[in-house]
Design a protein around this motif. Sequence first.
Motif, short mmCIF file in Angstrom:
data_model
loop_
_atom_site.label_atom_id
_atom_site.label_comp_id
_atom_site.label_asym_id
_atom_site.label_seq_id
_atom_site.Cartn_x
_atom_site.Cartn_y
_atom_site.Cartn_z
N TRP A 194 0.84 -1.20 0.00
CA TRP A 194 0.00 0.00 0.00
C TRP A 194 0.88 1.25 0.00
O TRP A 194 0.64 2.19 -0.76
CB TRP A 194 -0.90 -0.03 1.23
N GLN A 195 1.88 1.25 0.87
CA GLN A 195 2.77 2.41 0.95
C GLN A 195 3.51 2.63 -0.37
O GLN A 195 3.68 3.77 -0.81
CB GLN A 195 3.78 2.22 2.10
N LYS A 228 0.52 3.54 -3.13
CA LYS A 228 -0.35 4.70 -2.86
C LYS A 228 0.39 5.91 -2.31
O LYS A 228 -0.10 7.02 -2.42
CB LYS A 228 -1.44 4.31 -1.86
N SER A 229 1.54 5.69 -1.71
CA SER A 229 2.24 6.80 -1.06
C SER A 229 3.59 7.10 -1.68
O SER A 229 4.37 7.86 -1.11
CB SER A 229 2.41 6.50 0.43
#
Length: 107
Positions: free
Chosen positions: A23-24, A27-28
């Motif tokens: 996710w990191q 998405k980040s």
Amino acid sequence: MLKTLAVFFLAGLCEIGGGYLMWQWLKSGRPGWTGLVGALLLALYGWVATWQPTSFGKTYAVYGAIFILMSLAWAAYFDGFRPDRFDVYGGVIILLGIAVVLFWPRL
């Protein structure tokens, strides 16, 4: 009993930690190695889950409940999520369900 719970906890750390790193990365904007480590942890999760002595279905049913509890704890610790009373009530109900499915004496 402790070994069983420890294996579920380790599996949860691998799956939630791996998913969080993916996710990191996606998405980040974290570096690619973050996604790679996440993918390796997700693969490790699949292997760790096989260490349970119970059947596949029972293992995944109980693990699903543990995953919910660990996800709430992960979100609270890493993302600043603050569980409300209904999250806590649900967690207690889930713990009771785990106890019945996994440890209730069978005839």
